[in-house]
Structures are given as C-alpha cells and as structure tokens.
Design a protein around this motif. Sequence first.
Motif, PDB file in Angstrom:
ATOM      1  N   ALA A  95       0.827  -1.200   0.000  1.00 33.59           N
ATOM      2  CA  ALA A  95       0.000   0.000   0.000  1.00 33.59           C
ATOM      3  C   ALA A  95       0.865   1.254   0.000  1.00 33.59           C
ATOM      4  N   ALA A  96       1.915   1.260   0.822  1.00 37.73           N
ATOM      5  CA  ALA A  96       2.819   2.405   0.862  1.00 37.73           C
ATOM      6  C   ALA A  96       3.505   2.592  -0.482  1.00 37.73           C
ATOM      7  N   SER A  97       3.859   1.482  -1.120  1.00 36.47           N
ATOM      8  CA  SER A  97       4.518   1.553  -2.423  1.00 36.47           C
ATOM      9  C   SER A  97       3.595   2.133  -3.488  1.00 36.47           C
ATOM     10  N   LEU A  98       2.364   1.643  -3.537  1.00 38.73           N
ATOM     11  CA  LEU A  98       1.438   2.073  -4.586  1.00 38.73           C
ATOM     12  C   LEU A  98       0.984   3.514  -4.420  1.00 38.73           C
ATOM     13  N   ASP A 159      -1.778 -13.183  -6.662  1.00 38.74           N
ATOM     14  CA  ASP A 159      -2.790 -12.403  -7.365  1.00 38.74           C
ATOM     15  C   ASP A 159      -3.942 -12.016  -6.453  1.00 38.74           C
ATOM     16  N   LEU A 160      -4.149 -12.776  -5.372  1.00 39.79           N
ATOM     17  CA  LEU A 160      -5.166 -12.400  -4.394  1.00 39.79           C
ATOM     18  C   LEU A 160      -4.802 -11.102  -3.688  1.00 39.79           C
ATOM     19  N   VAL A 161      -3.508 -10.796  -3.654  1.00 38.96           N
ATOM     20  CA  VAL A 161      -3.045  -9.530  -3.094  1.00 38.96           C
ATOM     21  C   VAL A 161      -2.966  -8.464  -4.177  1.00 38.96           C
ATOM     22  N   ILE A 162      -2.338  -8.810  -5.299  1.00 39.08           N
ATOM     23  CA  ILE A 162      -2.055  -7.821  -6.331  1.00 39.08           C
ATOM     24  C   ILE A 162      -3.320  -7.216  -6.906  1.00 39.08           C
ATOM     25  N   GLY A 163      -4.303  -8.056  -7.245  1.00 39.81           N
ATOM     26  CA  GLY A 163      -5.519  -7.546  -7.880  1.00 39.81           C
ATOM     27  C   GLY A 163      -6.243  -6.512  -7.043  1.00 39.81           C
ATOM     28  N   LEU A 166      -4.092  -3.231  -6.529  1.00 41.76           N
ATOM     29  CA  LEU A 166      -4.030  -2.360  -7.692  1.00 41.76           C
ATOM     30  C   LEU A 166      -5.366  -1.661  -7.903  1.00 41.76           C
ATOM     31  N   SER A 167      -6.460  -2.396  -7.719  1.00 40.75           N
ATOM     32  CA  SER A 167      -7.777  -1.797  -7.903  1.00 40.75           C
ATOM     33  C   SER A 167      -8.022  -0.667  -6.905  1.00 40.75           C
ATOM     34  N   HIS A 168      -7.660  -0.910  -5.659  1.00 44.81           N
ATOM     35  CA  HIS A 168      -7.967   0.070  -4.604  1.00 44.81           C
ATOM     36  C   HIS A 168      -7.044   1.284  -4.647  1.00 44.81           C
ATOM     37  N   PHE A 169      -5.754   1.043  -4.854  1.00 43.08           N
ATOM     38  CA  PHE A 169      -4.790   2.138  -4.731  1.00 43.08           C
ATOM     39  C   PHE A 169      -4.331   2.732  -6.062  1.00 43.08           C
ATOM     40  N   LEU A 170      -4.469   1.986  -7.156  1.00 43.41           N
ATOM     41  CA  LEU A 170      -3.907   2.475  -8.407  1.00 43.41           C
ATOM     42  C   LEU A 170      -4.982   2.877  -9.413  1.00 43.41           C
ATOM     43  N   ILE A 171      -6.083   2.150  -9.442  1.00 41.11           N
ATOM     44  CA  ILE A 171      -7.102   2.390 -10.457  1.00 41.11           C
ATOM     45  C   ILE A 171      -8.214   3.286  -9.947  1.00 41.11           C
ATOM     46  N   THR A 172      -8.678   3.048  -8.723  1.00 42.16           N
ATOM     47  CA  THR A 172      -9.768   3.854  -8.173  1.00 42.16           C
ATOM     48  C   THR A 172      -9.304   5.284  -7.957  1.00 42.16           C
ATOM     49  N   PRO A 173      -9.958   6.271  -8.577  1.00 43.77           N
ATOM     50  CA  PRO A 173      -9.530   7.663  -8.384  1.00 43.77           C
ATOM     51  C   PRO A 173      -9.859   8.140  -6.975  1.00 43.77           C
ATOM     52  N   ALA A 183      -4.040   6.462   5.541  1.00 47.51           N
ATOM     53  CA  ALA A 183      -5.074   5.937   4.657  1.00 47.51           C
ATOM     54  C   ALA A 183      -4.601   4.673   3.944  1.00 47.51           C
ATOM     55  N   ALA A 184      -3.335   4.664   3.542  1.00 45.90           N
ATOM     56  CA  ALA A 184      -2.795   3.474   2.875  1.00 45.90           C
ATOM     57  C   ALA A 184      -2.791   2.284   3.823  1.00 45.90           C
ATOM     58  N   ARG A 185      -2.380   2.513   5.067  1.00 49.33           N
ATOM     59  CA  ARG A 185      -2.340   1.424   6.036  1.00 49.33           C
ATOM     60  C   ARG A 185      -3.741   0.912   6.351  1.00 49.33           C
ATOM     61  N   ALA A 186      -4.706   1.832   6.488  1.00 44.41           N
ATOM     62  CA  ALA A 186      -6.077   1.431   6.766  1.00 44.41           C
ATOM     63  C   ALA A 186      -6.658   0.617   5.613  1.00 44.41           C
ATOM     64  N   GLY A 187      -6.367   1.030   4.383  1.00 44.06           N
ATOM     65  CA  GLY A 187      -6.851   0.282   3.235  1.00 44.06           C
ATOM     66  C   GLY A 187      -6.279  -1.116   3.181  1.00 44.06           C
ATOM     67  N   ALA A 188      -5.005  -1.240   3.510  1.00 41.33           N
ATOM     68  CA  ALA A 188      -4.376  -2.559   3.536  1.00 41.33           C
ATOM     69  C   ALA A 188      -4.997  -3.435   4.609  1.00 41.33           C
ATOM     70  N   ASP A 189      -5.252  -2.869   5.789  1.00 40.38           N
ATOM     71  CA  ASP A 189      -5.817  -3.647   6.889  1.00 40.38           C
ATOM     72  C   ASP A 189      -7.241  -4.112   6.584  1.00 40.38           C
ATOM     73  N   ARG A 190      -7.981  -3.337   5.801  1.00 43.26           N
ATOM     74  CA  ARG A 190      -9.341  -3.741   5.445  1.00 43.26           C
ATOM     75  C   ARG A 190      -9.336  -4.983   4.563  1.00 43.26           C
TER      76      ARG A 190
END
Length: 235
Positions: A95-98, A159-163, A166-173, A183-190
């Motif tokens: 999440a921090a990377s993306l 792919d269970l992680v990558i998909g 990528l959708s949450h942090f890279l594609i979703t505006p 926010a990145a950490r919270a998204g990962a924990d969810r």
Amino acid sequence: MSDGAPRRGRPRDAARDRALLEATLTVLAESGYGGLTTGAVAARAGVSTATLYRRWSSKEELVLAAAATRAEDLAKQPDTGSLEGDLRALLRDKAASLTGESGRLMRALIGEAAHNDTLAEVLATTFLLPVRHRVEEAVARAAARGEVPAPEDPEMLGDLVIGPMLSHFLITPRPPEQVDEEAARAGADRLLPFLLRALGSAGAADRTLDSKTGEGTGGPSTPGGGDVAPHPTDR
C-alpha cells in the motif's frame, strides 16, 4: 604488470547517473511515457543530451534503468511467526509503495506496457513477481505451522493480493489528500480479513482490525474480544 587492460576515459559520475534517473521518473510522472523525451530528461537533470546518450542509447533503456531504481525490496520479508502478521506487513508495504513513487511510475507505464513487451516485462519483474514470491513464502510457512492447508495453486496466491491492491490504490480515483500513510495502512488492513479467509485462516479472518493499530479486535458478536463463533461455511 597490470591485472587488466587500462580503462580509457573518465569514470562515470554516479551522482550524474542518479540525477538523470530521478529526472526520468519526474518527467514520466508529469508527461507519461509517450510525452517523455530524452531532451526533457537531460534538461531536468541539467546535463546535455550527449551526456545522457553516453549512458543509455534509447528512451526505453533509460526508462528501464529508472524503473530498476524503484524496484521494491520485498525479498527481505519479516517472519512474524503468524500468517496474519506476515500478510499484514506485506499489505502495508504494498500500500505504501502504490501510493508513493512506485505507484506513480506504474501509472505512467501501464498503458505503454500493453503494446511494449519490454516494458511489460519490467513491470512484472519489478512490481508483481516480488509480491507473488513473498505471499507464496508466507503461506508456505503458515502451512508448515499448521495454520492453513497447503495451497493447491501457489502461483495464484499473489494475485489475491495484487488484484485488490491495484484496484484500490492504483485504479480507483481518489483526491490527493486521501492518499497518505494512514489511509494506505487502513486500506491494507481492510483487505487482510478477506485474504485470510480465502487462504483458510477463518479464525483470524473473523476478527476485525483497528485501522490505526492493526491489532485484532472482537467483532459485534464478541464485544469482549473473545473467541468468535464459526462462520456458517466453516461448520
């Protein structure tokens, strides 16, 4: 006698190399791959295009070298002693990377990689394969400890992680102010409970996670944080 043939010319300036690669990443983020030119990179780095071409013979080579500087160091994975701990660390790292420089680089290259096999390969090697390997190793350790069954298709685990990531942090505006470390950490924990359930770790997955601490807490049916009732599909 000399051990080898004498070198000609001056040695390359490592600081200048770094300046050119950083300039490449900056121009990529601003203009995308199609808008990147060696002239723009040289100007941003404060050098001549001749200096750039003495190091890299094409725009593609320059971008590949710049991407390598953002390669994620996911090989040094922590062994926390539990699948939950290992995956939480991985998800937060990703999440921090993306949401940082790596994410901006991926956005700049994804479109071009669709019709450029060399760029597609560097995206996979630099950003995707390390995640797959790290998930596989974490799950293998968990299976050896008896936490989860041995996976039938280990290659799919990453792919269970990558998909979702990528959708949450890279594609979703999302507005820039929402993309910060918390926010990145919270998204990962969810994502963590869903991933644990998919891997067969139902007891851990039925716990919710505090978005700030990442520690497990009891759900609505377990206000004291005790054992949770089994999910209907686990009976």
